[in-house]
Design a protein around this motif. Structure first.
Motif, PDB file in Angstrom:
ATOM      1  N   ALA A   1      34.695  73.053   7.447  1.00  0.00           N
ATOM      2  CA  ALA A   1      35.293  72.571   8.694  1.00  0.00           C
ATOM      3  C   ALA A   1      34.917  71.123   8.986  1.00  0.00           C
ATOM      4  O   ALA A   1      35.765  70.321   9.389  1.00  0.00           O
ATOM      5  CB  ALA A   1      34.870  73.468   9.851  1.00  0.00           C
ATOM      6  N   SER A   2      33.647  70.766   8.765  1.00  0.00           N
ATOM      7  CA  SER A   2      33.216  69.398   9.079  1.00  0.00           C
ATOM      8  C   SER A   2      33.801  68.384   8.110  1.00  0.00           C
ATOM      9  O   SER A   2      34.263  67.312   8.509  1.00  0.00           O
ATOM     10  CB  SER A   2      31.688  69.297   9.081  1.00  0.00           C
ATOM     11  OG  SER A   2      31.161  69.689   7.831  1.00  0.00           O
TER      12      SER A   2
ATOM     13  N   ALA B   1      37.549  68.007   8.786  1.00  0.00           N
ATOM     14  CA  ALA B   1      37.773  67.293  10.050  1.00  0.00           C
ATOM     15  C   ALA B   1      37.589  65.790   9.853  1.00  0.00           C
ATOM     16  O   ALA B   1      38.420  64.987  10.294  1.00  0.00           O
ATOM     17  CB  ALA B   1      36.818  67.807  11.119  1.00  0.00           C
TER      18      ALA B   1
ATOM     19  N   TYR C   1      33.243  71.202  13.150  1.00  0.00           N
ATOM     20  CA  TYR C   1      34.426  70.355  13.277  1.00  0.00           C
ATOM     21  C   TYR C   1      34.096  69.073  14.045  1.00  0.00           C
ATOM     22  O   TYR C   1      34.428  67.967  13.603  1.00  0.00           O
ATOM     23  CB  TYR C   1      35.551  71.125  13.974  1.00  0.00           C
ATOM     24  CG  TYR C   1      36.737  70.266  14.319  1.00  0.00           C
ATOM     25  CD1 TYR C   1      37.752  70.045  13.391  1.00  0.00           C
ATOM     26  CD2 TYR C   1      36.836  69.633  15.554  1.00  0.00           C
ATOM     27  CE1 TYR C   1      38.821  69.221  13.692  1.00  0.00           C
ATOM     28  CE2 TYR C   1      37.900  68.801  15.861  1.00  0.00           C
ATOM     29  CZ  TYR C   1      38.898  68.615  14.930  1.00  0.00           C
ATOM     30  OH  TYR C   1      39.954  67.783  15.225  1.00  0.00           O
TER      31      TYR C   1
END
Length: 836
Positions: free
Chosen positions: A407-408, A411, A823
């Motif tokens: 997710a990070s 993002a 995120y």
């Protein structure tokens, strides 16, 4: 030489203002006026520098007024620093308006905008024609606003002409509209130079060839804003429905604007309740502004106050933030009204409805404010796809390598690519998503990793769902607790033990207030100590069932921490609760997080099966080496791998990471929870559960705590028969080396105890997770170990030499342990890398 003297009624010269010598650049007649009861006296006296002996000065009272109309009189603006040598009255309200001639006093609104004393009197004097209009405006202003209803405010709000920009791309000149024309967003969107505001077609030369008013060029100068007497207050701002409970002039809007349906008295009576306005068509989870007296809400801004990072970026607005607040609030409201399209400064500029040259300045400032908010991830974020870069082109093109497609990482990659940066993502697995991994093999989507959104208000996950049209299932609050044997626990017992459980944690919170890191102890030890002291001091004795219910609540605590409590810091176990958290509904993503992450990954350069083993940042560029020997270089590298991989040195850094960062890495714990999902031939639990989203399992003994403590119905209103449960705390190590079928058998024993009064069928399909054995994660989410602190998250987030950056849930002090936190950490690092 002439000396201009103002006389009072006693006949003596007034010392209110000194006479000025004429310079070559000044106009004649630059004299002072005495104003009393509407009477004006202009007196001119001849003076010689050295009068002959015996000749007295001529008395002022003996002078005669000169009626020489052939000599034009002028007067400069008295505002220090005003560039208007020959002011012109914009108002033309009085028949005696000075226009571009002489007046006893010029009233300054901005450099280039003044009104004369005659027009002042026309509106201000009760016997004059304009007074009623001013008085009616004043009544509205004072009932709605907080600022002074001065005549200058009236002129700025009601009398100044509007300025509008030609929409022809090869023109874009600013034009002043005539006084009677009202500016609207639709007019601003279609205006062309020379446009006629009637059905009559205009013929003649190209009006765009006419030069732009010279005053417009001055507006761009930095000093111009400081010469404004009054801040701009927007009319019909998109932010107006969001901010009805505020004084408009405190949030950059005009108190004379259109009133809302509810009276301000009623709205302000609701301040203590902090009621959110209901805006048709707006997602209820979008609440970008704090309401009065509201606090503690994540990703929420005060509409009447600048944030610290805003003050740092825009220090020129620190003394009077009104223009900035007006622009920022307009932008935020516009974005939340339509988050599916890129918000541009051109779209926002149409809604800047304010009179005077200040509109030119506001439109120019809009670019800066919008770019800042875009870079920060406050707008133009989520799964938004863009056709051209969102930020201005940098002098040198940058390229970034991101390690990890969770997710990070996704993002950050999405943000940076939207900003115009060249990005490549290296992922060790064959798939993207990291600890988000959805399984649809059971007939419904079940997250092997994350699937729940904790608090949807202002949550970026809710934003992405809105952008994609993905619905979230709101989780209900009902959770019946079942005992082995099939009995439903009396809700009163559950409520009582929940109270005692929270009371124990409250005592822990009090204890830690004066404790240093060196005085920290394990949370399990502190909880046991507090419980023991309470029972001794109160004389209360928990029943066997009450003790079991308490164990259930402790298993939930271990679920939240992702660890047994003997590993968790009693001082810092809930460190993030000191910051505003996401509020509102807890929801289940029925389609899973994967649909969002795959959308984030669309169009990105993602290389799977590329495990990184070395990062060399010793030179001008950063070299990244994979396990198969492939090498890449970049100006910056973002590391988003799980905490465990950093703790086990799976990536070699050259030079080694700073000792401060290494210490922080090892002060955090790598929490693990496992999941089991079971598909059945039919929904055997319906009659007992009665539509609830989940039910709890009271452990028969403390050593069974965490073994299938909660069961989730994965489709409570549907036909599919799928239950999912979690394994937490000491139970994780108990199942670590068990075969999947053995874990299923243990789970079935529990279910048959909970539903002992009926037949429980064998599952037709199932899965069991093994995150502890997953090579590229080896964990679920982080926690603060005994002796550690929340500061470790911040240290982990620090970049190294402006070349190596870090993101992931374990770098987000405010929102650790969540996909949301991961995120947002990616968005944070994208913002940092775009300016460094």
């Amino acid at each position: 030489m002439l000396l201009l003297v103002v006389l009072d009624y006693s006949g003596s010269a007034s010392g209110a203002r000194r006479a000025k010598k004429r310079s070559s650049g000044e106009s004649p007649g630059d004299g002072q006026t005495l104003r009393s009861s509407g009477r004006q006296i202009n007196v001119r006296v001849k003076r010689t520098n050295n009068p002959p002996p015996g000749q007295s000065k001529r008395k002022a009272t003996d002078t005669e007024e000169e009626d020489d109309q052939s000599e034009k009189k002028y007067r400069k603006c008295e505002k220090a620093g005003c560039s208007a040598t020959y002011p012109v009255c914009f108002a033309s309200a009085s028949e005696r308006c000075a226009k571009n001639g002489y007046t006893s006093r010029w009233y300054h609104l901005s450099c280039g905008e003044h009104f004369c004393n005659e027009c002042f009197d026309h509106n201000y004097r009760s016997h004059k024609d304009g007074y009623e209009t001013f008085a009616a405006w004043k009544k509205v202003w004072t009932s709605n606003g907080k600022s002074e209803p001065s005549l200058k405010a009236f002129m700025a709000d009601q009398q100044l002409p509007y300025w509008v920009q030609c929409t022809k791309p090869d023109c874009r000149k600013w034009r002043q509209l005539t006084k009677e024309i009202q500016l609207t967003a639709s007019l601003a969107a279609t205006y062309r130079c020379g446009m006629k505001f009637s059905n009559i077609k205009s013929e003649g030369p190209d009006q765009c060839s006419q030069p732009e008013d010279l005053r417009v060029a001055e507006v761009t100068d930095s000093w111009w804003h400081s010469m404004l007497i009054l801040p701009p207050l927007f009319k019909e701002s998109p932010a107006s429905p969001f901010l009805a409970a505020y004084y408009p002039d405190c949030v950059g809007m005009s108190p004379s604007g259109s009133p809302c349906n509810m009276s301000l008295t009623e709205l302000r009576a609701d301040h203590c309740r902090a009621v959110q306005p209901q805006i048709p068509g707006l997602c209820p989870y979008f609440q970008p502004f704090y309401q009065p007296n509201e606090c503690g809400k994540a990703l929420c801004v005060r509409p009447d106050m600048m944030e610290l990072d805003e003050l740092y970026e825009f220090p020129e607005f620190s003394r009077d933030p009104t223009m900035y607040l007006a622009l920022r609030n307009l932008i935020l409201a516009s974005w939340h009204k339509n988050c599916k399209e890129v918000l541009t400064s051109q779209k926002c500029a149409l809604h800047i409805i304010v009179r005077g040259l200040v509109r030119v300045r506001c439109v120019q400032e809009m670019d800066r404010v919008l770019h800042f908010m875009t870079r920060k991830g406050l707008i133009n974020t989520g799964v938004l796809a863009v056709k051209r870069p969102l930020l201005p082109e940098r002098p040198c093109s940058r390229n970034v390598i991101i390690i990890g497609a969770g997710a990070s990482g996704l993002a950050a990659a999405r943000q940076l690519q939207n900003f115009g940066t060249q990005v490549m993502v290296l992922e060790a697995r064959e798939r993207i998503g990291g600890r988000v991994w959805d399984d649809a093999s059971l007939g419904v989507t079940v997250g092997r990793g994350a699937q729940i959104v904790n608090g949807c208000v202002n949550n970026p996950i809710a934003l992405m769902c809105e952008q994609m049209g993905v619905k979230m299932h709101k989780l209900g609050e009902r959770c019946d607790l079942f005992q082995e044997g099939g009995q439903v626990t009396d809700p009163a017992i559950d409520k009582r033990m929940d109270f005692h459980f929270n009371a124990i944690l409250d005592v822990v919170s009090e204890w830690r207030k004066d404790k240093s890191q060196n005085q920290d102890i394990p949370l399990r030890e502190k909880v046991q100590e507090v419980k023991k002291n309470f029972l001794q001091e109160s004389g209360i004795q928990f029943s066997e069932l009450e003790e079991k219910v308490l164990q259930f609540h402790l298993s939930n605590l271990e679920y939240a921490c992702g660890s047994t409590l003997d590993q968790v810091s009693a001082r810092s176990w809930d460190h993030n609760e000191f910051f505003a958290q996401f509020s509102g509904d807890h929801t289940l993503l029925t389609k899973g997080y994967s649909v969002l992450l795959h959308k984030l990954g669309e169009g990105l350069d993602i290389r799977t099966k590329c495990p990184v083993q070395a990062i060399d940042y010793s030179g001008d560029v950063v070299k990244v080496t994979s396990s198969n020997g492939s090498q890449w270089t970049a100006q910056k590298v973002l590391v988003t791998v799980p905490l465990t991989l950093l703790q086990k040195n799976l990536i070699q850094f050259n030079p080694p990471l700073p000792e401060r960062k290494l210490k922080a890495i090892h002060s955090l714990g790598a929490g693990i929870i496992e999941k089991i999902a079971l598909q059945f031939p039919y929904r055997f639990w319906d009659n007992k559960i009665q539509g609830a989203d989940y039910f709890g399992h009271i452990p028969p003994s403390p050593d069974k705590r965490g073994m299938f403590s909660v069961f989730y119905d994965m489709e409570p209103q549907g036909k599919q028969a799928v239950l999912m449960s979690v394994i937490t705390g000491d139970a994780v190590s108990a199942v670590r080396d068990m075969e999947d079928k053995e874990v299923v058998d243990e789970c079935m024993k529990v279910l048959r105890e909970l539903f002992k009064e009926q037949e429980v069928p064998e599952p037709v399909n199932f899965f069991v997770t093994h995150w502890s054995k997953d090579m590229w994660s080896q964990m679920s989410y982080s926690f603060v170990k005994t002796g550690g602190s929340g500061e470790a998250y911040d240290i982990l987030a620090e970049d190294v030499q402006g070349k190596v950056f870090f993101a992931g849930e374990a770098t987000n002090r405010h929102f650790p342990q969540t996909v949301t936190g991961a995120y947002l950490s990616g968005v944070r690092e994208a913002s940092k890398m775009s300016v460094m």
